[in-house]
Design a protein around this motif. Structure first.
Motif, mmCIF file in Angstrom:
data_model
loop_
_atom_site.group_PDB
_atom_site.id
_atom_site.type_symbol
_atom_site.label_atom_id
_atom_site.label_comp_id
_atom_site.label_asym_id
_atom_site.label_seq_id
_atom_site.Cartn_x
_atom_site.Cartn_y
_atom_site.Cartn_z
ATOM 1 N N CYS A 103 0.817 -1.221 0.000
ATOM 2 C CA CYS A 103 0.000 0.000 0.000
ATOM 3 C C CYS A 103 0.847 1.266 0.000
ATOM 4 O O CYS A 103 0.324 2.376 0.093
ATOM 5 C CB CYS A 103 -0.925 0.012 1.211
ATOM 6 N N LEU A 104 2.153 1.105 -0.086
ATOM 7 C CA LEU A 104 3.062 2.247 -0.132
ATOM 8 C C LEU A 104 3.271 2.689 -1.571
ATOM 9 O O LEU A 104 3.294 1.862 -2.488
ATOM 10 C CB LEU A 104 4.427 1.876 0.465
ATOM 11 N N HIS A 105 3.458 3.980 -1.759
ATOM 12 C CA HIS A 105 3.794 4.489 -3.093
ATOM 13 C C HIS A 105 5.227 4.070 -3.410
ATOM 14 O O HIS A 105 6.112 4.113 -2.554
ATOM 15 C CB HIS A 105 3.684 6.015 -3.129
ATOM 16 N N LEU A 110 -6.519 4.912 1.718
ATOM 17 C CA LEU A 110 -7.478 3.918 2.208
ATOM 18 C C LEU A 110 -6.900 3.036 3.312
ATOM 19 O O LEU A 110 -7.630 2.280 3.955
ATOM 20 C CB LEU A 110 -7.955 3.014 1.062
ATOM 21 N N LEU A 111 -5.609 3.130 3.545
ATOM 22 C CA LEU A 111 -4.962 2.255 4.514
ATOM 23 C C LEU A 111 -5.216 2.699 5.947
ATOM 24 O O LEU A 111 -5.012 3.857 6.295
ATOM 25 C CB LEU A 111 -3.448 2.212 4.259
ATOM 26 N N CYS A 144 -6.650 -2.443 4.537
ATOM 27 C CA CYS A 144 -7.360 -1.506 3.683
ATOM 28 C C CYS A 144 -8.770 -1.280 4.239
ATOM 29 O O CYS A 144 -9.482 -2.244 4.540
ATOM 30 C CB CYS A 144 -7.447 -2.052 2.260
ATOM 31 N N SER A 145 -9.138 -0.027 4.349
ATOM 32 C CA SER A 145 -10.463 0.304 4.893
ATOM 33 C C SER A 145 -11.587 0.021 3.900
ATOM 34 O O SER A 145 -12.750 -0.050 4.281
ATOM 35 C CB SER A 145 -10.496 1.770 5.324
ATOM 36 N N LYS A 146 -11.248 -0.165 2.632
ATOM 37 C CA LYS A 146 -12.238 -0.451 1.577
ATOM 38 C C LYS A 146 -11.738 -1.604 0.702
ATOM 39 O O LYS A 146 -11.737 -1.533 -0.522
ATOM 40 C CB LYS A 146 -12.461 0.790 0.702
ATOM 41 N N TYR A 147 -11.319 -2.675 1.348
ATOM 42 C CA TYR A 147 -10.653 -3.780 0.659
ATOM 43 C C TYR A 147 -11.399 -4.283 -0.575
ATOM 44 O O TYR A 147 -10.813 -4.453 -1.632
ATOM 45 C CB TYR A 147 -10.404 -4.930 1.644
ATOM 46 N N MET A 148 -12.686 -4.534 -0.449
ATOM 47 C CA MET A 148 -13.450 -5.103 -1.561
ATOM 48 C C MET A 148 -13.635 -4.117 -2.716
ATOM 49 O O MET A 148 -13.868 -4.523 -3.843
ATOM 50 C CB MET A 148 -14.808 -5.614 -1.085
ATOM 51 N N GLU A 149 -13.507 -2.827 -2.446
ATOM 52 C CA GLU A 149 -13.708 -1.797 -3.470
ATOM 53 C C GLU A 149 -12.394 -1.133 -3.900
ATOM 54 O O GLU A 149 -12.412 -0.215 -4.708
ATOM 55 C CB GLU A 149 -14.630 -0.702 -2.913
ATOM 56 N N ARG A 150 -11.285 -1.570 -3.358
ATOM 57 C CA ARG A 150 -10.013 -0.860 -3.515
ATOM 58 C C ARG A 150 -9.600 -0.624 -4.964
ATOM 59 O O ARG A 150 -9.106 0.444 -5.293
ATOM 60 C CB ARG A 150 -8.911 -1.568 -2.738
ATOM 61 N N LYS A 182 -11.440 -0.273 -7.543
ATOM 62 C CA LYS A 182 -12.316 0.717 -8.175
ATOM 63 C C LYS A 182 -12.002 2.115 -7.654
ATOM 64 O O LYS A 182 -12.006 3.085 -8.406
ATOM 65 C CB LYS A 182 -13.789 0.386 -7.914
ATOM 66 N N LEU A 183 -11.756 2.211 -6.358
ATOM 67 C CA LEU A 183 -11.492 3.514 -5.730
ATOM 68 C C LEU A 183 -10.086 4.031 -5.996
ATOM 69 O O LEU A 183 -9.852 5.233 -6.034
ATOM 70 C CB LEU A 183 -11.727 3.419 -4.212
ATOM 71 N N VAL A 184 -9.155 3.111 -6.159
ATOM 72 C CA VAL A 184 -7.752 3.465 -6.418
ATOM 73 C C VAL A 184 -7.322 2.711 -7.680
ATOM 74 O O VAL A 184 -6.894 1.559 -7.605
ATOM 75 C CB VAL A 184 -6.848 3.093 -5.216
ATOM 76 N N PRO A 185 -7.427 3.346 -8.839
ATOM 77 C CA PRO A 185 -7.137 2.660 -10.102
ATOM 78 C C PRO A 185 -5.741 2.032 -10.188
ATOM 79 O O PRO A 185 -5.569 1.024 -10.868
ATOM 80 C CB PRO A 185 -7.294 3.765 -11.147
ATOM 81 N N ASP A 186 -4.766 2.585 -9.479
ATOM 82 C CA ASP A 186 -3.411 2.019 -9.508
ATOM 83 C C ASP A 186 -3.234 0.838 -8.559
ATOM 84 O O ASP A 186 -2.189 0.186 -8.574
ATOM 85 C CB ASP A 186 -2.375 3.085 -9.153
ATOM 86 N N CYS A 187 -4.232 0.570 -7.728
ATOM 87 C CA CYS A 187 -4.144 -0.558 -6.795
ATOM 88 C C CYS A 187 -4.187 -1.847 -7.605
ATOM 89 O O CYS A 187 -5.063 -2.043 -8.441
ATOM 90 C CB CYS A 187 -5.303 -0.513 -5.798
ATOM 91 N N VAL A 188 -3.250 -2.712 -7.350
ATOM 92 C CA VAL A 188 -3.170 -3.969 -8.086
ATOM 93 C C VAL A 188 -3.668 -5.099 -7.201
ATOM 94 O O VAL A 188 -3.219 -5.268 -6.077
ATOM 95 C CB VAL A 188 -1.719 -4.266 -8.525
ATOM 96 N N LYS A 189 -4.610 -5.843 -7.718
ATOM 97 C CA LYS A 189 -5.094 -7.025 -7.012
ATOM 98 C C LYS A 189 -4.167 -8.183 -7.360
ATOM 99 O O LYS A 189 -4.099 -8.614 -8.515
ATOM 100 C CB LYS A 189 -6.527 -7.347 -7.417
ATOM 101 N N LEU A 190 -3.453 -8.644 -6.378
ATOM 102 C CA LEU A 190 -2.523 -9.745 -6.585
ATOM 103 C C LEU A 190 -3.308 -11.037 -6.748
ATOM 104 O O LEU A 190 -4.160 -11.367 -5.924
ATOM 105 C CB LEU A 190 -1.577 -9.833 -5.394
ATOM 106 N N THR A 191 -3.039 -11.750 -7.829
ATOM 107 C CA THR A 191 -3.725 -13.013 -8.116
ATOM 108 C C THR A 191 -2.709 -14.081 -8.470
ATOM 109 O O THR A 191 -1.530 -13.784 -8.708
ATOM 110 C CB THR A 191 -4.707 -12.861 -9.296
#
Length: 164
Positions: free
Chosen positions: A30-32, A64-65, A72-78, A80-89
């Motif tokens: 969650c760090l830049h 959001l952290l 994350c305070s909005k984990y399920m929406e992260r 969408k709310l933060v376009p640069d957030c990458v969902k690790l899969t």
């Protein structure tokens, strides 16, 4: 006795629950971060490092952290709310070069096993991780509180440390 499924089951065969439980909850993702490249004048998004490039972590955290819980305070929406957030899969793990060396997913992908401070090895508690300084707790500033153009002033070395 803890079921150490991560020692016998390949990452790609893990259930969604097992996959999520692998996250140590350190919040370093969650760090830049930025890539140092002398030839690049402006920031661009990338999915790989080129020869001669280096990744730098900052102590600037996503807005959001929750920096106390390192969640994350909005984990399920992260995403969408933060376009640069990458969902690790399981599918993109091999391409997530910017995860810190201490990241449990990266460690398992590289065949290094879970670290001794991981919550799965400590009755599900994050206390060993925090005590060992492996989380972002107490080390960050929020992105809305800094001038992101001055990110060089916030470079941090602690995110890349790995204890074992």
């Amino acid at each position: 006795m803890v079921d150490k499924y991560w020692e016998t089951k390949p990452l790609e065969n893990m259930s969604d629950r097992e996959w999520e439980d692998l996250c140590d909850g350190c919040a370093k993702c969650c760090l830049h971060k930025f890539i140092e490249d002398e030839d690049v004048v402006e920031a661009v998004s990338t999915d790989h490092l080129k020869k001669g490039e280096n990744i730098h972590y900052t102590n600037i955290a996503c807005g959001l952290l929750n920096t106390k819980t390192c969640a994350c305070s909005k984990y399920m929406e992260r995403t969408k709310l933060v376009p640069d957030c990458v969902k690790l899969t399981k599918d993109n793990l091999k391409d997530i070069f910017f995860m810190p060396p201490s990241c449990s997913y990266r460690r398992l992908y590289e065949g290094r096993g879970l670290p001794s401070w991981h919550p799965l090895l400590n009755k599900g508690k994050k206390s060993a991780m925090h005590k060992n300084g492996m989380s972002v707790r107490g080390k960050t500033v929020y992105e809305q509180d800094v001038d992101l153009e001055q990110f060089e002033d916030y470079i941090a070395l602690w995110p890349v440390q790995d204890l074992d």
